[in-house]
Each structure stands twice: as structure tokens, then as C-alpha cells.
Motif scaffolding. Structure first.
Motif, short mmCIF file in Angstrom:
data_model
loop_
_atom_site.label_atom_id
_atom_site.label_comp_id
_atom_site.label_asym_id
_atom_site.label_seq_id
_atom_site.Cartn_x
_atom_site.Cartn_y
_atom_site.Cartn_z
N SER A 122 0.83 -1.20 0.00
CA SER A 122 0.00 0.00 0.00
C SER A 122 0.87 1.26 0.00
N PHE A 123 2.02 1.19 0.65
CA PHE A 123 2.95 2.32 0.61
C PHE A 123 3.45 2.55 -0.81
N LEU A 124 3.82 1.48 -1.50
CA LEU A 124 4.31 1.60 -2.87
C LEU A 124 3.23 2.13 -3.80
N ALA A 125 2.00 1.63 -3.65
CA ALA A 125 0.89 2.11 -4.48
C ALA A 125 0.64 3.60 -4.24
N PHE A 126 0.67 4.02 -2.98
CA PHE A 126 0.48 5.42 -2.62
C PHE A 126 1.59 6.29 -3.21
N ALA A 127 2.84 5.88 -3.02
CA ALA A 127 3.99 6.67 -3.47
C ALA A 127 4.09 6.75 -4.99
N SER A 128 3.60 5.74 -5.69
CA SER A 128 3.73 5.72 -7.16
C SER A 128 2.47 6.21 -7.87
N ASP A 129 1.46 6.62 -7.13
CA ASP A 129 0.25 7.19 -7.73
C ASP A 129 0.63 8.50 -8.43
#
Length: 140
Positions: A108-115
Motif C-alpha cells: 500500500s505504501f508503494l501504491a500510494f507513493a507511485s500514484d
């Protein structure tokens, strides 16, 4: 011990080590931030305010715009504040802002940061910060 270098972005090696390591549960990110005296928007002139602002002001704008995205991703700010000097640590190492951010998982951190919207807003952080540390913390 610090090496005197400024740290602003995740290196490819550190990112691969973090995201490639075991651990599926929540992660808390300890952020230590040092602000520029005047925010530097040379990398994103379209986001620059009409008049110069301090790094602290640019970071406040970053947080105002980023917080709704963070909350939508399942993350939350646990603590946001300031501190003067270390009680244990180098007396010369001073940070302007301390932040604890929790995410449900590394994914979820990666999805948030790469949005894409998140990446655009991050330009305010880049303008604001002259040095930082980001330490992921997993519960035992």
C-alpha cells in the motif's frame, strides 16, 4: 554516524532491499526533515507560488495536498511535530520536522507513493526539503 551527504530520494538499492524484504504487515515510516530557507521550485516551476516561500511553508502545502491521498490509501499520520536537540545523539544534528506515518503494508505504501497525483504533489516536498531521513519500522 552521518557522512555529511544530503538524502532526498530513495536509492534504487535501498528501495529494492526494502520492498524485496519479508514482511506483510503494517509499516511506520519515521521521517526526519530539514527544510530549505527558501523553497526551490526549479524542478517544478508550474507549481511554484507567485512569491518565494520558506521550505517549511512549501512542506505545509505538500502535507495539505497529500493528506487526503494518504488517508484514501489506508495510511495515516501518527505524529507530526518539531524537536530541538537530541537527548541522545549528535548535538550538531538538528531536524526541523519529525513525522510518523503508518501504512497498512509495503504494497500500500508503494501504491500510494507511485500514484501519479501523489508524485505530482511530491514536488512540493522536493522544493521544501534540503535533507531527510526515512526509516521504515515494522512491529515485532
Amino acid at each position: 554516524m552521518t557522512d555529511g551527504a544530503a538524502y532526498l530520494e530513495v536509492s534504487q538499492e535501498q528501495g529494492a532491499a526494502f520492498f524485496g524484504s519479508p514482511g506483510e504487515g503494517p509499516v511506520v515510516m519515521l521521517n526526519l526533515l530539514r527544510f530549505r530557507e527558501t523553497a526551490d521550485y526549479t524542478h517544478a516551476p508550474d507549481l511554484a507560488p507567485p512569491a518565494p516561500v520558506s521550505g517549511a511553508e512549501a512542506y505545509a502545502r505538500y502535507m495539505r495536498e497529500m493528506l487526503p491521498l494518504l488517508n484514501r490509501s489506508g495510511g495515516e499520520v501518527l505524529l507530526s511535530g518539531t524537536s530541538a536537540n537530541f537527548l541522545i545523539g549528535p548535538a550538531a544534528e538538528i531536524w526541523d520536522h519529525v513525522l510518523l506515518v503508518r501504512q497498512n503494508s509495503k504494497a500500500s505504501f508503494l501504491a500510494f507513493a507511485s500514484d501519479p497525483e501523489s508524485m505530482k504533489i511530491t514536488a512540493h516536498r522536493t522544493a521544501a526539503v534540503c535533507d531527510s531521513r526515512l526509516l521504515p519500522i515494522s512491529a515485532d
